[in-house]
Design an enzyme around this catalytic site. Structure first.
Site, PDB file in Angstrom:
ATOM      1  N   LYS A  82       0.864  -1.186   0.000  1.00 21.63           N
ATOM      2  CA  LYS A  82       0.000   0.000   0.000  1.00 21.63           C
ATOM      3  C   LYS A  82       0.894   1.227   0.000  1.00 21.63           C
ATOM      4  CE  LYS A  82      -4.505   1.024   0.565  1.00 21.63           C
ATOM      5  NZ  LYS A  82      -5.710   0.334   0.113  1.00 21.63           N
ATOM      6  N   VAL A 186     -19.296   2.820  -3.847  1.00 16.26           N
ATOM      7  CA  VAL A 186     -19.707   1.429  -3.635  1.00 16.26           C
ATOM      8  C   VAL A 186     -21.108   1.358  -3.030  1.00 16.26           C
ATOM      9  CG1 VAL A 186     -19.127  -0.771  -2.561  1.00 16.26           C
ATOM     10  CG2 VAL A 186     -17.295   0.767  -3.247  1.00 16.26           C
TER      11      VAL A 186
HETATM   12  P1  NAD Z   1     -16.634   7.025  -1.223  1.00 15.98           P
HETATM   13  O1  NAD Z   1     -15.723   8.055  -0.678  1.00 15.98           O
HETATM   14  O2  NAD Z   1     -17.097   7.118  -2.629  1.00 15.98           O
HETATM   15  O3  NAD Z   1     -17.954   6.918  -0.306  1.00 15.98           O
HETATM   16  C1  NAD Z   1     -17.961   7.024   1.083  1.00 15.98           C
HETATM   17  C2  NAD Z   1     -19.319   7.574   1.468  1.00 15.98           C
HETATM   18  O4  NAD Z   1     -19.407   7.567   2.898  1.00 15.98           O
HETATM   19  C3  NAD Z   1     -19.551   9.027   1.024  1.00 15.98           C
HETATM   20  O5  NAD Z   1     -20.824   9.140   0.415  1.00 15.98           O
HETATM   21  C4  NAD Z   1     -19.486   9.809   2.336  1.00 15.98           C
HETATM   22  O6  NAD Z   1     -20.285  10.980   2.298  1.00 15.98           O
HETATM   23  C5  NAD Z   1     -20.015   8.784   3.311  1.00 15.98           C
HETATM   24  N1  NAD Z   1     -19.702   9.065   4.695  1.00 15.98           N
HETATM   25  C6  NAD Z   1     -18.621   9.693   5.224  1.00 15.98           C
HETATM   26  N2  NAD Z   1     -18.724   9.774   6.553  1.00 15.98           N
HETATM   27  C7  NAD Z   1     -19.891   9.161   6.893  1.00 15.98           C
HETATM   28  C8  NAD Z   1     -20.538   8.896   8.118  1.00 15.98           C
HETATM   29  N3  NAD Z   1     -20.050   9.293   9.292  1.00 15.98           N
HETATM   30  N4  NAD Z   1     -21.729   8.222   8.086  1.00 15.98           N
HETATM   31  C9  NAD Z   1     -22.261   7.829   6.925  1.00 15.98           C
HETATM   32  N5  NAD Z   1     -21.685   8.068   5.718  1.00 15.98           N
HETATM   33  C10 NAD Z   1     -20.511   8.720   5.714  1.00 15.98           C
HETATM   34  O7  NAD Z   1     -15.895   5.626  -0.945  1.00 15.98           O
HETATM   35  P2  NAD Z   1     -16.150   4.248  -1.685  1.00 15.98           P
HETATM   36  O8  NAD Z   1     -15.184   4.096  -2.789  1.00 15.98           O
HETATM   37  O9  NAD Z   1     -17.603   4.054  -1.914  1.00 15.98           O
HETATM   38  O10 NAD Z   1     -15.651   3.236  -0.535  1.00 15.98           O
HETATM   39  C11 NAD Z   1     -16.441   3.031   0.625  1.00 15.98           C
HETATM   40  C12 NAD Z   1     -15.655   2.177   1.607  1.00 15.98           C
HETATM   41  O11 NAD Z   1     -15.318   0.929   1.005  1.00 15.98           O
HETATM   42  C13 NAD Z   1     -14.320   2.792   2.063  1.00 15.98           C
HETATM   43  O12 NAD Z   1     -14.095   2.404   3.401  1.00 15.98           O
HETATM   44  C14 NAD Z   1     -13.295   2.126   1.150  1.00 15.98           C
HETATM   45  O13 NAD Z   1     -12.011   2.082   1.747  1.00 15.98           O
HETATM   46  C15 NAD Z   1     -13.902   0.743   1.020  1.00 15.98           C
HETATM   47  N6  NAD Z   1     -13.510   0.049  -0.204  1.00 15.98           N
HETATM   48  C16 NAD Z   1     -13.791   0.595  -1.415  1.00 15.98           C
HETATM   49  C17 NAD Z   1     -13.428  -0.082  -2.576  1.00 15.98           C
HETATM   50  C18 NAD Z   1     -13.731   0.482  -3.943  1.00 15.98           C
HETATM   51  O14 NAD Z   1     -13.653  -0.255  -4.932  1.00 15.98           O
HETATM   52  N7  NAD Z   1     -14.110   1.759  -4.048  1.00 15.98           N
HETATM   53  C19 NAD Z   1     -12.792  -1.331  -2.490  1.00 15.98           C
HETATM   54  C20 NAD Z   1     -12.550  -1.897  -1.220  1.00 15.98           C
HETATM   55  C21 NAD Z   1     -12.914  -1.184  -0.087  1.00 15.98           C
END
Ligand code: NAD
Length: 356
Positions: A82, A186
Site C-alpha cells: 500500500k 460502492v
Molecule cells: P466514497 O468516498 O465514494 O464513499 C464514502 C461515502 O461515505 C460518502 O458518500 C461519504 O459521504 C459517506 N460518509 C462519510 N462519513 C460518513 C458517516 N459518518 N456516516 C455515513 N456516511 C458517511 O468511498 P467508496 O469508494 O464508496 O468506498 C467506501 C468504503 O469501502 C471505504 O471504506 C473504502 O475504503 C472501502 N472500499 C472501497 C473499494 C472500492 O472499490 N471503491 C474497495 C474496497 C474497499
C-alpha cells in the site's frame, strides 16, 4: 526534481518500507511492501491529511498487511502492499507530485503495483503512470480496468446473498431491512442492487444529495448518521468508514448479519467475539470487498473480463467456506479467515522452499 527515497527498517513480518520526499512538489509519502510471497505486492495509494508522519506510517503498515490477506483470499497471485501520500486531496495535488510518486513506485521495479484508493482518482493515477509501468486502475489502455467500485459492490452483494442464506435460511431479500451506511461509489451501487432484489433500504450519509437520490429513486428511509446503531434492521452494510464497529456499537447493533465494503470495520479484533456472542454474523471485510482489487488484478495480469468475473464469483464460495468452518468450530469468522490466509501463505512458502 529532487526525489529522496529513504529505506526505513520495517516492523517484523514486513518486507520493505520506503519514505519518499520531493521538496519542489511537496511530496511526502510512504510505500510499504508487506509480502511478496504470493506474487508482486498490490494495493492502492491513499491521499489523506494525516496529523503527523507517524500517523501516515502506522496507516500504511496496517493497510499493506490487510492487502496481503485480501489478495490471498481472492486467489490473485499477488502479495500485499500500500502507499499513502500525506496531503489534502482537495488542495495539494499536482502533476509534479504524482510524477515524483510514480518515480518512487518505479524504483521498486515491479515488486509493488499501485492504484486508486481514498483521495486518488483515475486521472491522478494516469499522471503516476507517466513515470512507471506499475500504476494500474487506469481508464485507458488495452487492459485498463477503470473504476473498481462497481466490482466491489457486486462482490459484496454476492456475499450478502450467502450470508442471508446462512442467517435467514433464504437469499431472498424481499422486505428485508438493510441499512447501508455510506452512499458513495460502492454504497450507492450496492443500494441499487439491494433495491432491485426487493430489500427495504435504510440509508445514512453525511451527503444530503446522495440521501435524497436514494430516497427518491430507491424508496429508502433516511437514518441520521448518529442513529445507525439504534435503527431496526436485519442487515447492516457498512460502506463508509473503517472502525465503525466498536465494543459499544456492536453491543447496540440490531442487525443479524453484517456485510459491507468498508475496510477495517472492526475497531479492535475483540469486537468479532462480541458480535458472535450476540449471534450476529460478521462477514470479514477483506474477503467481501475484494471485487475492486480483483478488477485491478485483471489489469496487472493483462487478462480479460472472464478472469475478473470468475474470481468475483469465487468470493461467495470463500464466504460459504468461512461460515461453514465457523459453524463447525465455534470460532469467529475473522479468526477462520485469518487462519485460511496464514495457511495459503505457509503453503506458498513451503512450495518456494521446495523449489529452491
Ligand atoms: P466514497 O468516498 O465514494 O464513499 C464514502 C461515502 O461515505 C460518502 O458518500 C461519504 O459521504 C459517506 N460518509 C462519510 N462519513 C460518513 C458517516 N459518518 N456516516 C455515513 N456516511 C458517511 O468511498 P467508496 O469508494 O464508496 O468506498 C467506501 C468504503 O469501502 C471505504 O471504506 C473504502 O475504503 C472501502 N472500499 C472501497 C473499494 C472500492 O472499490 N471503491 C474497495 C474496497 C474497499
Amino acid at each position: 526534481m529532487q526525489l529522496k527515497i529513504t529505506q526505513e527498517t520495517p516492523p517484523a513480518g514486513f518486507e520493505r518500507l520506503l519514505f519518499v520526499e520531493e521538496p519542489d512538489s511537496g511530496l511526502q509519502a510512504f510505500i510499504c511492501v508487506h509480502s511478496t510471497v504470493l506474487g508482486p505486492a498490490a494495493g492502492g495509494c491513499r491521499m489523506w491529511k494525516y496529523g503527523s508522519l507517524d500517523q501516515a506510517r502506522t496507516d500504511v503498515l496496517r493497510l499493506a498487511s490487510g492487502m496481503t490477506s485480501k489478495n490471498a483470499m481472492a486467489g490473485l497471485g499477488l502479495g500485499g502492499g500500500k502507499s499513502v501520500i500525506v496531503g489534502d486531496a482537495k488542495t495539494d495535488k499536482s502533476e509534479a507530485l504524482f510524477r515524483a510518486f510514480g518515480q518512487a513506485v518505479e524504483s521498486l521495479k515491479g515488486t509493488y503495483y499501485t492504484a486508486e484508493d481514498v483521495g486518488i482518482s483515475p486521472e491522478d493515477m494516469a499522471m503516476v503512470a507517466a513515470e512507471t509501468d506499475y500504476a494500474v486502475g487506469l481508464e485507458c489502455g488495452q487492459h485498463g480496468s477503470g473504476d473498481p467500485s462497481p466490482f466491489t459492490a457486486e462482490g459484496v452483494f454476492q456475499c450478502l446473498k450467502v450470508g442471508a442464506e446462512n442467517v435467514f435460511a433464504t437469499s431472498d431479500f424481499t422486505g428485508r431491512r438493510v441499512l447501508v451506511q455510506g452512499l458513495g461509489h460502492v454504497g450507492m451501487s450496492l443500494a441499487e442492487k439491494l433495491h432491485e432484489a426487493g430489500a427495504q433500504l435504510i440509508v445514512a450519509d453525511i451527503n444530503e444529495a446522495a440521501l435524497k437520490r436514494a430516497a427518491k429513486d430507491l424508496g429508502a428511509e433516511v437514518c441520521a448518521v448518529d442513529a445507525v446503531f439504534d435503527a431496526q434492521m436485519d442487515i447492516f452494510a457498512p460502506c463508509a468508514l473503517g472502525g465503525v464497529l466498536t465494543e459499544e456499537s456492536a453491543a447496540r447493533l440490531k442487525a443479524k448479519l453484517v456485510c459491507g465494503a468498508a475496510n477495517n470495520q472492526l475497531a479492535t479484533p475483540g469486537v468479532a467475539e462480541t458480535l458472535r456472542a450476540r449471534d450476529i454474523r460478521y462477514l470479514p471485510d477483506y474477503v467481501v470487498n475484494a471485487g475492486g482489487i480483483i478488477s485491478v488484478a485483471s489489469e496487472i495480469h493483462k487478462t480479460g473480463e472472464d478472469y475478473r468475473d470468475d474470481r468475483l464469483n469465487l468470493l461467495a464460495g470463500r464466504i460459504r467456506e468461512i461460515l461453514d468452518l465457523s459453524d463447525q468450530s465455534g470460532k469467529t469468522t475473522t479468526r477462520v479467515a485469518d487462519e485460511l490466509v496464514a495457511k495459503i501463505i505457509a503453503d506458498a512458502r513451503s512450495l518456494q522452499k521446495g523449489a529452491a
